[in-house]
Design an enzyme around this catalytic site. Structure first.
Site, short mmCIF file in Angstrom:
data_model
loop_
_atom_site.label_atom_id
_atom_site.label_comp_id
_atom_site.label_asym_id
_atom_site.label_seq_id
_atom_site.Cartn_x
_atom_site.Cartn_y
_atom_site.Cartn_z
N CYS A 97 38.15 57.61 12.86
CA CYS A 97 39.30 58.11 13.64
C CYS A 97 40.55 57.40 13.14
CB CYS A 97 39.09 57.98 15.14
SG CYS A 97 38.90 56.29 15.69
N PRO A 101 29.91 55.82 22.22
CA PRO A 101 29.22 56.20 23.46
C PRO A 101 28.57 57.59 23.42
CG PRO A 101 31.57 56.50 23.72
CD PRO A 101 31.37 55.93 22.35
N GLY A 126 29.73 61.06 22.19
CA GLY A 126 30.30 62.42 22.21
C GLY A 126 29.79 63.25 21.03
N LYS A 127 29.72 62.64 19.87
CA LYS A 127 29.28 63.39 18.68
C LYS A 127 27.77 63.56 18.70
CE LYS A 127 33.28 61.84 16.08
NZ LYS A 127 33.80 60.67 16.82
#
Ligand SMILES: C[S@@+](CC[C@H](N)C(=O)[O-])C[C@H]1O[C@@H](n2cnc3c(N)ncnc32)[C@H](O)[C@@H]1O
Length: 421
Positions: free
Chosen positions: A372, A256, A258-259
């Protein structure tokens, strides 16, 4: 209606809701994360307890019953054990009655008798969460509340001490962290506590959210471009890419976002960021998250069939689909979606996406491979295999973050494509 009656009626509904949610769970997302309905907090709590303690609940059941328990009955037992050991609103007779009534209605009288007998025994155990101490020879994976397949895979990547540390953290609620977006000047709201810089992202300002009455999380996040809720581990990969204003960047598994937001900030309005993701639904969130950045182009695209020209990008962020083993603390249900077979499929997919994405890099370009996961097969071993297949590629650095008090687990490796390739 008396309050006793009300407690029982809510509990009955919570049992039905637990069964419904567990029945709905899919591989991709074992449990829904937000419940809007009447039972909201109670249901969320029950599902969290069940996700965290299913291993030991199944162990208790195996100690008290030799015959096979079919899934729907097992879920009734999980609900009852969660109520008995971790919540305190219901007495033992109430728990047993509600479970038995449910099974009578939805299964059979015979099975109701079976549930009655087992639960009467189990609710004789003292009502505290250290119930395993009453048993000798509890397998270690049960003590750590990890499904055996996940436990044996993690044993190959972590030392016994690291594994115990992670498992203990994964039984605790996760904190909420916010990153302050670049250029924000206003003082932070009182509910945000600034944390010391993380060594893998020394220039990012990260705050711990401490709920108070002044500013709810919803209010803080409602103002776009101010704070973004993200775990500190997610800063590793974009920081390692070290994007510069004017560069042409690709974030090829971007949603979505963030990075991607960090990459867009690093460009400072100069250059271009191409955000791609296979999932159109997840891209909707990314569009909202990056609406203030004009030099970002967002399209749904499968990274196995990229829509960008070869040798067109200065740098690529590849934040790959993975087993998510680094974020089990935040999503306790993820331990139940893990399997060796899926891990193997992911490893193949990661390698294929990486092979395609390397073609998009200009000679001299760089790529950050990121997951992750804390499984070496998806991280160090995968990157070693990629380097072996690509003689023009060099490993500049790699870093693994194991889950800790203030971060989830993550891995990132910075790869450099040689000038002649
Ligand atoms: C770990 S998440 C990315 C998180 C994101 N980088 C962020 O910071 O918010 C992995 C993403 O890969 C996407 N994905 C999975 N397979 C893909 C493929 N073949 N091509 C493109 N995207 C894919 C998923 O939809 C998911 O959004």
């Amino acid at each position: 209606m008396s309050s006793k009656h009300n407690v029982k009626s809510v509990a009955g509904k919570s049992l039905s809701a637990v069964i419904e949610q567990l029945g709905r769970s899919k591989d991709e997302q074992a449990l829904p994360r937000i419940f809007e309905q009447e039972l909201g907090a109670l249901l969320q709590n029950l599902l969290l307890v069940i996700s965290r303690h299913r291993c030991s609940f199944d162990f208790l059941l195996a100690q008290h019953c030799r015959k096979k328990i079919r899934p729907q009955l097992r879920q009734v037992f999980w609900w009852a054990l969660a109520e008995w050991f971790f919540l305190d609103a219901l007495t033992a007779p109430n728990i047993v009655n509600i479970a038995v009534e449910h099974v009578k209605q939805h299964c059979s009288r015979q099975e109701a008798g079976f549930v009655n007998a087992i639960l009467r025994q189990l609710t004789k155990l003292p009502r505290d969460s250290s119930y395993l101490r009453h048993f000798s020879q509890v397998p270690e994976h049960v003590q750590l509340e990890l499904p055996s397949e996940l436990y044996s895979c993690l044993q190959k990547s972590l030392t016994p001490q690291q594994l115990r540390h992670c498992a203990a953290l994964w039984q605790q609620p996760s904190s909420v962290f916010l990153r302050r977006c670049a250029g924000v000047q206003a003082p932070p709201p009182p509910s945000l506590e600034k944390l010391a810089p993380f060594n893998w992202a020394p220039n990012s300002e990260v705050y711990l959210y401490r709920p108070d009455n002044d500013s709810s999380l919803r209010q803080i996040l409602a103002q776009p471009g101010q704070y973004y809720a993200q775990d500190p581990s997610t800063l590793l990969a974009p920081t390692m890419l070290d994007a510069k204003p004017g560069e042409i960047l690709g974030d090829l598994c971007a949603a979505p976002g963030g990075k991607a937001l960090m990459l867009a900030e690093a460009l400072q309005g100069k250059g271009q960021l191409y955000c791609r993701d296979r999932s159109e639904n997840r891209l909707e969130l990314l569009r909202q998250n990056l609406q203030q950045h004009k030099n970002v182009q967002i399209e749904a695209c499968d990274a196995l069939q990229p829509d960008l020209p070869e040798k067109s990008l200065d740098a690529v962020l590849l934040d790959l689909p993975c087993s998510n083993t680094g974020v089990i603390g935040r999503r306790p249900d993820l331990r139940w979606t893990f399997s060796r077979r899926k891990l193997q499929e992911l490893i193949v997919l990661q390698a294929k996406i990486c092979r395609q994405s390397l073609k998009l890099l200009k000679p001299g370009g760089r790529l950050v491979y990121s997951t992750c996961s804390i499984d070496k097969k998806e991280n160090e071993e995968q990157v070693a295999a990629i380097l072996k297949d690509n003689p023009g590629l060099n490993l500049i650095k790699e870093q693994t973050l194991l889950p800790d008090k203030h971060n989830d687990g993550a891995y990132a490796a910075l790869l450099h494509k040689g000038e002649g390739h």
